[in-house]
Design an enzyme around this catalytic site. Structure first.
Site, PDB file in Angstrom:
ATOM      1  N   LEU A  17      -2.609   1.306   6.076  1.00 30.93           N
ATOM      2  CA  LEU A  17      -1.749   2.484   5.998  1.00 30.93           C
ATOM      3  C   LEU A  17      -2.281   3.494   4.986  1.00 30.93           C
ATOM      4  CD1 LEU A  17       1.080   3.293   7.236  1.00 30.93           C
ATOM      5  CD2 LEU A  17       2.058   2.548   5.059  1.00 30.93           C
ATOM      6  N   GLN A  84      -2.506  -3.198   6.971  1.00 26.75           N
ATOM      7  CA  GLN A  84      -2.248  -2.987   8.393  1.00 26.75           C
ATOM      8  C   GLN A  84      -3.530  -3.045   9.208  1.00 26.75           C
ATOM      9  OE1 GLN A  84      -0.674   0.849   9.540  1.00 26.75           O
ATOM     10  NE2 GLN A  84       0.242   0.061  11.447  1.00 26.75           N
ATOM     11  N   ASP A 213      -2.827  -0.263 -15.945  1.00 27.59           N
ATOM     12  CA  ASP A 213      -3.258   0.283 -14.667  1.00 27.59           C
ATOM     13  C   ASP A 213      -2.025   0.778 -13.911  1.00 27.59           C
ATOM     14  OD1 ASP A 213      -3.984   0.494 -11.867  1.00 27.59           O
ATOM     15  OD2 ASP A 213      -5.823  -0.568 -12.367  1.00 27.59           O
ATOM     16  N   ASP A 272     -11.842 -11.415  -9.156  1.00 28.46           N
ATOM     17  CA  ASP A 272     -12.638 -10.229  -8.861  1.00 28.46           C
ATOM     18  C   ASP A 272     -12.639  -9.989  -7.357  1.00 28.46           C
ATOM     19  OD1 ASP A 272     -14.439  -8.176  -8.695  1.00 28.46           O
ATOM     20  OD2 ASP A 272     -16.188  -9.375  -9.253  1.00 28.46           O
TER      21      ASP A 272
END
Length: 289
Positions: A17, A84, A213, A272
């Site tokens: 998406l 998706q 973040d 990672d």
């Protein structure tokens, strides 16, 4: 020492998406693609509608698989679908298994998303919020297409949302069940119609205090909307909802968007995401795919 992760068949990285191949210098799969290419893999990123239902995006993928096969002389492709994109990959493999060597679902909503359920219920059909949401999301997707400089493709926001709900994916699964587990939280069939199925995903990292973040902070906030898989989701998709075929692992310490890229300020011992793709190319290589 450089790894040799050359696979028998080209790898197609299929976005989900609001995904795209490139906008200016920015590539959605940049780090993943570069790492795979450095390891010897032949990699392509197909151009699909940023927002639409699973079948429409799957049809677009089928056309681009044909293009890659003609251009490379390959007989099959390995599909790695994020979010998706996993459903588009499943559709393509179900309709053209002779062209697909493997399907790998990365954080794919293979049984739907509880977050999509919440959003769908919040948008009452025909009411103003639904109309506004559809217009804003569709125009944003059109804007992404304009920036990418690629051929404009149709966008349908509510079709995309409906296709990601538990009900929507359930209907999709009735038609395309290949690789799905028979037991909730279990593994699915490894091979179906000559196609090998894999999946992996993560859960929102658990730690005290705010995240440095912003993407991780958003996924942490969204994870609270889950009920069935509370604390067992990546912010957009539940852990067990992601299972398909051979489940490599579904509890990596990675939120939904960081299964595409490294988190900023990532701890040295954290999972990672980029390495996972290279490891998977080695897995495909070992399986003669």
């Amino acid at each position: 020492m450089l790894l040799n992760a050359t696979t028998n068949h080209p790898i197609l990285l299929v976005h989900g998406l609001f995904g795209f191949e490139r906008i200016g210098p920015f590539e959605l799969f940049h780090d993943v693609k570069q790492a795979l290419k450095a390891a010897g893999a032949q990699v392509f990123v197909p151009h699909l509608s940023a927002i639409h239902d699973n079948e429409i995006r799957g049809e677009q993928l089928l056309l681009q698989i044909d293009t890659v096969l003609r251009g490379t002389g390959a007989t099959k492709v390995n599909l790695i679908g994020h979010s998706q994109g996993a459903l588009a990959a499943r559709y393509a493999a179900a309709l053209a298994p002779h062209n697909v060597a493997s399907v790998t679902s990365v954080s794919g909503p293979n049984h739907g998303s509880e977050l999509a359920d919440f959003l769908r219920k919040a948008l009452v059909p025909g009411r103003l919020p639904e109309v506004v949401a559809q217009n804003v999301a569709t125009r944003f997707a059109d804007f992404l297409s304009l920036l990418s400089g690629q051929k404009a493709l149709p966008h349908r926001a509510l079709a995309a949302l409906g296709a990601l709900t538990t009900e929507g994916v359930g209907n999709f699964n009735d038609k395309y069940p290949q690789g799905l587990p028979e037991v909730w939280g279990g593994h699915g069939a490894e091979w179906v119609n000559g196609v090998r199925y894999f999946s992996w995903s993560g859960v929102v990292p658990q730690f005290e205090g705010p995240s440095l973040d912003p993407v991780q902070s958003i996924c942490r906030a969204l994870s609270e909307y889950f009920i069935t898989e509370l604390a067992q989701n990546d912010g957009l998709v539940g852990r067990f909802s992601s299972h398909l075929g051979t489940v490599i692992r579904s509890d990596y310490s990675l939120d939904h968007l960081h299964t595409l890229r490294r988190a900023s300020g990532q701890p040295a011992m954290a999972d990672d995401a980029i390495s996972l793709y290279v490891e998977h190319a080695l897995r495909l290589q070992a399986a003669d795919l």
